[in-house]
Design a protein around this motif. Sequence first.
Motif, PDB file in Angstrom:
ATOM      1  N   ILE A  57       0.557  -1.482   0.175  1.00 46.05           N
ATOM      2  CA  ILE A  57      -0.205  -0.328  -0.159  1.00 46.05           C
ATOM      3  C   ILE A  57       0.956   1.440  -0.089  1.00 46.05           C
ATOM      4  N   ASP A  58       0.713   1.957  -1.582  1.00 47.09           N
ATOM      5  CA  ASP A  58       1.451   3.464  -1.344  1.00 47.09           C
ATOM      6  C   ASP A  58       0.776   4.250  -1.898  1.00 47.09           C
ATOM      7  N   PHE A  59       0.082   5.388  -2.235  1.00 43.43           N
ATOM      8  CA  PHE A  59       0.377   6.134  -2.480  1.00 43.43           C
ATOM      9  C   PHE A  59       0.236   6.541  -3.659  1.00 43.43           C
ATOM     10  N   SER A  60       2.070   7.018  -2.924  1.00 40.73           N
ATOM     11  CA  SER A  60       3.019   8.154  -3.963  1.00 40.73           C
ATOM     12  C   SER A  60       2.716   7.333  -4.962  1.00 40.73           C
ATOM     13  N   LYS A  61       3.171   5.495  -5.391  1.00 45.56           N
ATOM     14  CA  LYS A  61       3.272   5.343  -6.538  1.00 45.56           C
ATOM     15  C   LYS A  61       1.618   3.796  -7.188  1.00 45.56           C
ATOM     16  N   GLN A  62       1.278   4.224  -5.742  1.00 46.24           N
ATOM     17  CA  GLN A  62      -0.140   2.844  -6.836  1.00 46.24           C
ATOM     18  C   GLN A  62      -1.616   3.280  -6.448  1.00 46.24           C
ATOM     19  N   TYR A  63      -2.210   4.309  -6.411  1.00 43.88           N
ATOM     20  CA  TYR A  63      -2.902   5.937  -6.167  1.00 43.88           C
ATOM     21  C   TYR A  63      -4.083   4.251  -5.994  1.00 43.88           C
ATOM     22  N   THR A  64      -4.325   4.179  -7.047  1.00 40.77           N
ATOM     23  CA  THR A  64      -5.501   3.677  -7.234  1.00 40.77           C
ATOM     24  C   THR A  64      -5.910   2.649  -6.918  1.00 40.77           C
ATOM     25  N   ALA A  65      -5.238   1.536  -6.699  1.00 40.55           N
ATOM     26  CA  ALA A  65      -5.144   0.088  -6.079  1.00 40.55           C
ATOM     27  C   ALA A  65      -4.882   0.173  -4.703  1.00 40.55           C
TER      28      ALA A  65
ATOM     29  N   ALA B 147      -4.488  -9.594  10.692  1.00 40.20           N
ATOM     30  CA  ALA B 147      -3.739 -10.702   9.463  1.00 40.20           C
ATOM     31  C   ALA B 147      -3.320 -10.236   7.937  1.00 40.20           C
ATOM     32  N   TYR B 148      -4.180  -8.805   7.584  1.00 42.65           N
ATOM     33  CA  TYR B 148      -3.860  -8.529   6.246  1.00 42.65           C
ATOM     34  C   TYR B 148      -1.634  -7.876   6.052  1.00 42.65           C
ATOM     35  N   PHE B 149      -1.335  -7.121   7.339  1.00 48.32           N
ATOM     36  CA  PHE B 149      -0.134  -6.526   7.437  1.00 48.32           C
ATOM     37  C   PHE B 149       0.751  -8.317   7.512  1.00 48.32           C
ATOM     38  N   ILE B 150       0.447  -9.346   8.411  1.00 44.78           N
ATOM     39  CA  ILE B 150       1.695 -10.316   8.558  1.00 44.78           C
ATOM     40  C   ILE B 150       1.952 -10.779   6.810  1.00 44.78           C
ATOM     41  N   THR B 151       0.656 -11.306   6.157  1.00 41.30           N
ATOM     42  CA  THR B 151       0.138 -11.461   4.846  1.00 41.30           C
ATOM     43  C   THR B 151       1.268 -10.672   4.328  1.00 41.30           C
ATOM     44  N   GLN B 152       1.001  -9.366   3.552  1.00 36.00           N
ATOM     45  CA  GLN B 152       1.688  -8.609   3.652  1.00 36.00           C
ATOM     46  C   GLN B 152       3.556  -8.585   3.087  1.00 36.00           C
ATOM     47  N   LEU B 153       3.612  -9.258   5.196  1.00 36.93           N
ATOM     48  CA  LEU B 153       5.441  -9.325   4.390  1.00 36.93           C
ATOM     49  C   LEU B 153       6.098 -10.341   4.274  1.00 36.93           C
ATOM     50  N   ILE B 154       4.179 -11.216   4.223  1.00 37.98           N
ATOM     51  CA  ILE B 154       5.200 -13.011   3.656  1.00 37.98           C
ATOM     52  C   ILE B 154       5.245 -12.692   2.046  1.00 37.98           C
ATOM     53  N   PHE B 155       4.488 -12.175   1.764  1.00 29.72           N
ATOM     54  CA  PHE B 155       4.212 -12.069   0.000  1.00 29.72           C
ATOM     55  C   PHE B 155       4.676 -10.593  -0.674  1.00 29.72           C
ATOM     56  N   VAL B 156       4.563  -9.897  -0.310  1.00 23.15           N
ATOM     57  CA  VAL B 156       4.751  -8.569  -1.329  1.00 23.15           C
ATOM     58  C   VAL B 156       6.855  -8.589  -1.343  1.00 23.15           C
ATOM     59  N   THR B 157       7.072  -7.917  -2.076  1.00 35.33           N
ATOM     60  CA  THR B 157       8.839  -9.050  -2.394  1.00 35.33           C
ATOM     61  C   THR B 157       9.715  -7.305  -2.768  1.00 35.33           C
ATOM     62  N   ASP B 158       8.884  -6.814  -2.594  1.00 33.10           N
ATOM     63  CA  ASP B 158       9.501  -5.057  -2.650  1.00 33.10           C
ATOM     64  C   ASP B 158       9.270  -4.032  -1.529  1.00 33.10           C
ATOM     65  N   LEU B 159       9.017  -4.299  -0.495  1.00 32.40           N
ATOM     66  CA  LEU B 159       8.257  -3.654   0.635  1.00 32.40           C
ATOM     67  C   LEU B 159       9.698  -2.670   1.043  1.00 32.40           C
ATOM     68  N   GLU B 160      11.166  -2.944   1.529  1.00 36.95           N
ATOM     69  CA  GLU B 160      11.787  -2.229   1.462  1.00 36.95           C
ATOM     70  C   GLU B 160      11.711  -0.848   0.462  1.00 36.95           C
ATOM     71  N   MET B 161      10.893  -0.945  -0.338  1.00 31.28           N
ATOM     72  CA  MET B 161      10.924   0.641  -1.680  1.00 31.28           C
ATOM     73  C   MET B 161      10.195   1.017  -1.506  1.00 31.28           C
TER      74      MET B 161
ATOM     75  N   PRO C 143       2.828   7.721   6.063  1.00 32.86           N
ATOM     76  CA  PRO C 143       3.647   8.147   5.699  1.00 32.86           C
ATOM     77  C   PRO C 143       4.306   7.738   4.107  1.00 32.86           C
ATOM     78  N   ARG C 144       4.928   8.517   3.814  1.00 30.84           N
ATOM     79  CA  ARG C 144       5.077   8.482   2.570  1.00 30.84           C
ATOM     80  C   ARG C 144       6.620   7.413   2.832  1.00 30.84           C
ATOM     81  N   GLY C 145       6.772   7.040   1.507  1.00 28.26           N
ATOM     82  CA  GLY C 145       7.776   6.276   1.498  1.00 28.26           C
ATOM     83  C   GLY C 145       9.507   6.905   1.178  1.00 28.26           C
TER      84      GLY C 145
END
Length: 336
Positions: A161-169, A236-250, A334-336
């Motif tokens: 979830i990143d409004f600055s890069k993928q606002y609509t999604a 539950a949503y947050f933990i799943t993000q940590l497991i399946f999203v690959t570019d969280l550091e960016m 917070p913005r990335g």
Amino acid sequence: MSYYQEDFFKEYLKMMANIVVLNLLICISLAFWIVSMTASTYYGTLRPISPWRWLFSVLVPLIIATQGFKKKSLDHSGALGGLVVGFILTVANYSFFTSLFVFFVTSSKLTKWKKDIKKQIDSEYKEGGQRNWMQVFCNGGVPTELAVLYMIENGPGEIPIDFSKQYTASWMCLSLLGALACSAGDTWASEIGSVMSKSKPRLITTWEKVPVGTNGAITSVGLLSSLLGGMAVGIAYFITQLIFVTDLEMSAPQWPIIVFGAAAGLLGSIVDSYLGATMQYSGFDQNIGMVVNHQTEDSKHISGKPILDNNAVNLFSSIIIALVLPGVAWFFWPRG
């Protein structure tokens, strides 16, 4: 036709209905997969959906719906409705699935918790708390529509979830999270607050003390429970993000998901209570000694007008939170 034959015939029809629905679901999923592969080949920009994702999206919701039916958490129509909702949310985003799963499991467990006490205060209590297709639609309809829109916009898969890069999604993800957290918060508040609160509930519009079970009545225990219910969905949503999203550091930080999940649970419970106090009839029936949701000869009016029923109140509450939460989150995220 004897009673035994009639009962056997009903069970046979249910079994055949299950087989037909399962086959339709498999055919639809295969059709979507073929369309996905064709579109990704033609346009060269869309990611093809893995057949393992389709398989997981069919089998896991099927297992959960079947178990829910066996344990009387869902009736027959509720199980079929839950199967459709589960399939769409799972194929869209695994974070959607885990959020739905936590909401369903915790709500089912809490509905059966201290059932002997709830039978004495709830005139419409069902054994096992069985949910039908209408209740599934009112709690899962908004998330299902958002999941479809998410797939149209972004395609199936997990994103940060990143409004600055993928606002609509990101807007759609938080909207869906808000709808599920709202439903979880309301369920936790009513199922825990009604049996654990030591003080009498107060009507949210007038702050007068009212009988337990009155629509629109709140307690401090119930409000705290709604906060925790929304937080559970957010975790539950947050933990799943940590497991399946690959570019969280960016990307932007994801921990606010938990905060806004908790906020959606609390605010959803408050909105639900206000709608219940104003647009849902509550009366105390002297004959049975319980609060009723429809006027009877022996009932004394407590609050509300007979405009909406409980399912409609739940639906409108989830719609309101789904519309409001992304805008608030965009302002504070917070913005990335």
